[in-house]
Design an enzyme around this catalytic site. Sequence first.
Site, short mmCIF file in Angstrom:
data_model
loop_
_atom_site.label_atom_id
_atom_site.label_comp_id
_atom_site.label_asym_id
_atom_site.label_seq_id
_atom_site.Cartn_x
_atom_site.Cartn_y
_atom_site.Cartn_z
N THR A 183 7.19 -7.56 -9.63
CA THR A 183 7.73 -7.12 -8.34
C THR A 183 6.58 -6.80 -7.39
O THR A 183 5.60 -6.15 -7.78
CB THR A 183 8.63 -5.89 -8.51
N PHE A 219 5.27 -4.95 -3.99
CA PHE A 219 5.56 -3.76 -3.19
C PHE A 219 4.69 -3.75 -1.94
O PHE A 219 3.54 -4.20 -1.97
CB PHE A 219 5.29 -2.48 -4.00
#
Length: 377
Positions: free
Chosen positions: A257, A259
Amino acid sequence: MHEDLKTLRDAIDEVDLELLRLFNRRMELAQGVGRLKASNGLELFVPGREELILQRLLAANPGPISEASLRAIYKEIFAASRLLQYVLQVSYLGPEWTYSHLAALSLFGHSAQYISCPTLEDVFDALLKGKVHVAVVPVENSLQGGVGRTMDLLYERDVRVLSECYVEVAHCLCSHLESPQSIKHLFAHPQAMEQCRRWVLENLPDVVWTECTSTAQAAQLAARDRAGGAISNLYAAHHYGLRVLEERIEDHAANTTRFFALSNRLNPKTGNDKTSVLFAVSDEPGSLHSALEAFARSGINMTRIESRPNRLFPWQYLFYADIEGHHEDDSVRDALQELRGSVTFLKILGSYVKNDPTHPIRLEKERIRQTPPTPGH
């Protein structure tokens, strides 16, 4: 052998004392920088500077210390230096021990003050209302694409991208129970459930799934349920006193992921930058092709483009793009100027130090395993 061991330990003691002297010298210099910035009205927090230092050290590192260890050490050094000047406040999508929280810790160290927010809107608004210096939000997953609500808010709110990081997502099955087969109720965030769907179907075919707002909340709820289990990360499992029954239950290994750390200002150039932009085109044939030609003609490499429905104007679409270079570089500036002439809307989300998605942050786990969880915590 004992003499050799004593000689090595004595040498380590000497190095530790020298490191202590150098650390304190570095902190004195950081205090001087803080005083100079304050007296001249300059920004105290300049993340581009920290990343430049880190990149320079990583490039010069001869080993044997690993890149991950060096990064972790210097994140805490930066955090300690900042603490002598001011307390950095960071908002994130809570509760504690979500991947957003862990991403924020990996970016800004343990000496910052972290503000947990219940929704992404609250994370953004904490920044816009001046409650925090920085907001950390998930923007993209390697398997499932852009995080829709974050992308909407980047359009709707007046914020800028300060930095990025990539965090490896590693899910575990945790519970008070001693075996996976004893679990009757499974708590999981929808995205985590989707990422572990094959494993769950093969190993827990009869479990009842309860949707949660985060992996940390899943662990929290499982801790209260005698027949409950959770799909979570190791930190959340440990925090809520759960046994880790199975590790790495995600269906795909390379699950990462991305960010963003957000602020309200643009970064200066560092020489190793990426720029994120948001634009809209008219509803005419070839309009998107015409817009993208601005980058091709300037020799700008586009590393990502994704469309998103415009929530404010139905049946119109926004395009999010990442390009290599800084918005103040001549070639990028020329490309953006040309782009501005062929789109109906353009927002420069920010330029920031480029990170390598193929080398994500792999959250350190050994310290967790050394301390047994406290039942009922």
